[in-house]
Design an enzyme around this catalytic site. Structure first.
Site, PDB file in Angstrom:
ATOM      1  CB  SER A 240      -0.932   0.006   1.220  1.00 17.96           C
ATOM      2  OG  SER A 240      -1.844  -1.065   1.138  1.00 17.96           O
TER       3      SER A 240
ATOM      4  CB  VAL B 268       0.170   5.968   2.558  1.00 17.67           C
ATOM      5  CG1 VAL B 268      -0.807   4.967   3.147  1.00 17.67           C
ATOM      6  CG2 VAL B 268       1.519   5.859   3.252  1.00 17.67           C
ATOM      7  CB  CYS B 269      -3.246   3.094  -0.781  1.00 17.22           C
ATOM      8  SG  CYS B 269      -4.831   2.837  -1.574  1.00 17.22           S
ATOM      9  CD  GLN B 270      -5.157   9.984   0.225  1.00 15.62           C
ATOM     10  OE1 GLN B 270      -4.038   9.964   0.726  1.00 15.62           O
ATOM     11  NE2 GLN B 270      -6.123  10.700   0.711  1.00 15.62           N
TER      12      GLN B 270
ATOM     13  CB  VAL C 278      -4.445   2.870   3.880  1.00 18.83           C
ATOM     14  CG1 VAL C 278      -3.970   2.593   5.281  1.00 18.83           C
ATOM     15  CG2 VAL C 278      -3.937   1.795   2.934  1.00 18.83           C
TER      16      VAL C 278
END
Length: 85
Positions: A15, A23-25, A27
Site C-alpha cells: 500500500s 500511502v494509498c488513500q 488505507v
C-alpha cells in the site's frame, strides 16, 4: 479533506509506492470531521503490522505477499535494515 500520507523512508509494502513513499488513500478510509492525526497514526501502525493486498499501490509487492509471503517478509526486512537508519 483527508490528509495525504507519505513515507520519507523507503518502505516495502503493497500500500506504499516504492519510489514516492505515497500511502494509498483507501488505507485512511472515509475522512470526517472527527478524525485527526491520532487516527492516521493508528491506521498506519496497523497497516504496517498487518500488510494486506486489498489496497495495493504496488501490485508486484501485493502479488509477492499473496504468493510468496516468506519472500515478502525477507525483502521487507531488507528494506528496514537498509533504509530505516
Amino acid at each position: 479533506k483527508a490528509p495525504k500520507i507519505k513515507f520519507l523512508t523507503k518502505v516495502y509494502h503493497p500500500s506504499v509506492q516504492l519510489e514516492s513513499g505515497d500511502v494509498c488513500q483507501d488505507v485512511v478510509g472515509q475522512w470526517g470531521p472527527t478524525l485527526n492525526a491520532k487516527h492516521c497514526l493508528q491506521v498506519i501502525y496497523s497497516m504496517l503490522q498487518s500488510p494486506e493486498t486489498d489496497h495495493p499501490l504496488e501490485e508486484s509487492v501485493a502479488q509477492q505477499l499473496r504468493e510468496k509471503p516468506k519472500e515478502f517478509e525477507k525483502t521487507a526486512k531488507k528494506y528496514t535494515k537498509e533504509y530505516a537508519k
